[in-house]
Design a protein around this motif. Structure first.
Motif, PDB file in Angstrom:
ATOM      1  N   TYR A  25       0.836  -1.200   0.000  1.00  0.00           N
ATOM      2  CA  TYR A  25       0.000   0.000   0.000  1.00  0.00           C
ATOM      3  C   TYR A  25       0.874   1.254   0.000  1.00  0.00           C
ATOM      4  N   PRO A  26       0.896   2.000  -1.118  1.00  0.00           N
ATOM      5  CA  PRO A  26       1.728   3.206  -1.213  1.00  0.00           C
ATOM      6  C   PRO A  26       1.456   4.229  -0.128  1.00  0.00           C
ATOM      7  N   LEU A  45       7.066   5.249  13.177  1.00  0.00           N
ATOM      8  CA  LEU A  45       6.324   4.784  14.348  1.00  0.00           C
ATOM      9  C   LEU A  45       4.906   4.380  13.973  1.00  0.00           C
ATOM     10  N   PHE A  46       4.271   5.180  13.104  1.00  0.00           N
ATOM     11  CA  PHE A  46       2.914   4.853  12.679  1.00  0.00           C
ATOM     12  C   PHE A  46       2.912   3.526  11.922  1.00  0.00           C
ATOM     13  N   GLN A  47       3.921   3.283  11.117  1.00  0.00           N
ATOM     14  CA  GLN A  47       4.006   2.026  10.377  1.00  0.00           C
ATOM     15  C   GLN A  47       4.165   0.845  11.336  1.00  0.00           C
ATOM     16  N   GLN A  48       4.931   1.045  12.390  1.00  0.00           N
ATOM     17  CA  GLN A  48       5.064  -0.023  13.386  1.00  0.00           C
ATOM     18  C   GLN A  48       3.726  -0.323  14.047  1.00  0.00           C
ATOM     19  N   ILE A  63      -6.832   4.442   6.802  1.00  0.00           N
ATOM     20  CA  ILE A  63      -7.211   4.119   5.421  1.00  0.00           C
ATOM     21  C   ILE A  63      -5.970   3.820   4.584  1.00  0.00           C
ATOM     22  N   LEU A  64      -5.958   2.673   3.943  1.00  0.00           N
ATOM     23  CA  LEU A  64      -4.877   2.311   3.034  1.00  0.00           C
ATOM     24  C   LEU A  64      -5.287   2.493   1.578  1.00  0.00           C
ATOM     25  N   GLY A  85      -9.069   9.884   2.572  1.00  0.00           N
ATOM     26  CA  GLY A  85      -8.491   8.877   1.696  1.00  0.00           C
ATOM     27  C   GLY A  85      -7.249   8.234   2.277  1.00  0.00           C
ATOM     28  N   PRO A  86      -6.464   7.553   1.436  1.00  0.00           N
ATOM     29  CA  PRO A  86      -5.286   6.807   1.895  1.00  0.00           C
ATOM     30  C   PRO A  86      -4.327   7.641   2.720  1.00  0.00           C
TER      31      PRO A  86
END
Length: 224
Positions: A21-22, A30-33, A62-63, A85-86
């Motif tokens: 997911y771009p 940190l958010f990705q973790q 949202i991805l 949105g994403p």
């Protein structure tokens, strides 16, 4: 009619599924973790994710896709607070355990990471600096809502329509994908009133309309 049953697509933690997911790349490390600890879910168009007034403890990141936050009165009249949105989030306002302040539904097929309040609190305990990121997100959302309320309060219907259509920008900036009902929800008036204004603007050569698409042909007048 909105659907309320999501289709769950479980992920395997640590499998690198987020790389698909771009939008994830625009989030902080940190958010990705944090996302790795959530549940990946896919929803059909028209799914009601959040009901205004309910008590909830989940955050939606949202991805893919597009979500609409809105409110409604006892007569079924609606107003749209925003579309997201994403890379954006919804549901953060009820993480204090209070009632949901708005309803949220999908405008198109969407994919989200769903995070429970307990998961978020545990992550903040491990990574305290993430609390500042979350606070910044809530402040940004509150600022956006304040600006929207100001526009509604200080402009007449045409003024709100003009702002929504982006008349302050490039009049040849491409199509705007909004139906008359969408516009009515966004600016707080009836669809019939929107249709009348749009028809007049089209006759004046200011806009062109076709199948839910609006194109600005020239700068809209300040008054109508």
């Amino acid at each position: 009619m909105v659907a309320t049953v999501p289709m769950l697509n479980p992920h395997i933690p640590g499998s690198g599924w987020l790389a698909e997911y771009p939008a994830v790349r625009r989030l902080s490390p940190l958010f990705q973790q944090l996302l790795e600890r959530g549940d990946l879910r896919r929803y059909a168009k028209g799914t009601l994710l959040i009901q205004e007034g309910d008590h909830g403890d989940t955050l939606y990141v949202i991805l893919q896709g597009l979500l609409r936050a809105f409110g409604a009165d006892d007569q079924g009249r609606e107003i749209t607070y925003g579309s997201y949105g994403p890379g954006e989030c919804v549901g953060e306002m009820s993480l204090d355990g209070g009632a949901r302040s708005a309803s949220v539904a999908t405008l198109e097929p969407s994919t989200c990471v769903v995070l429970a309040r307990e998961t978020l609190l545990r992550f903040i305990g491990e990574e305290p600096e993430f609390a500042f990121e979350l606070l910044a997100m809530v402040i940004q959302r509150a600022r956006s809502v304040t600006q929207s309320a100001k526009r509604l309060a200080l402009n007449d219907v045409y003024g709100r329509l003009r702002l929504l259509l982006g008349a302050e920008g490039d009049p040849m900036g491409g199509d705007i994908l909004l139906t008359h009902q969408d516009i009515a929800h966004r600016i707080g008036c009836s669809r019939e009133m929107v249709s009348r204004l749009m028809k007049d603007l089209e006759k004046g050569g200011y806009i062109a309309q076709q199948r839910g698409r609006v194109r600005l042909m020239r700068q809209l007048p300040h008054r109508w």
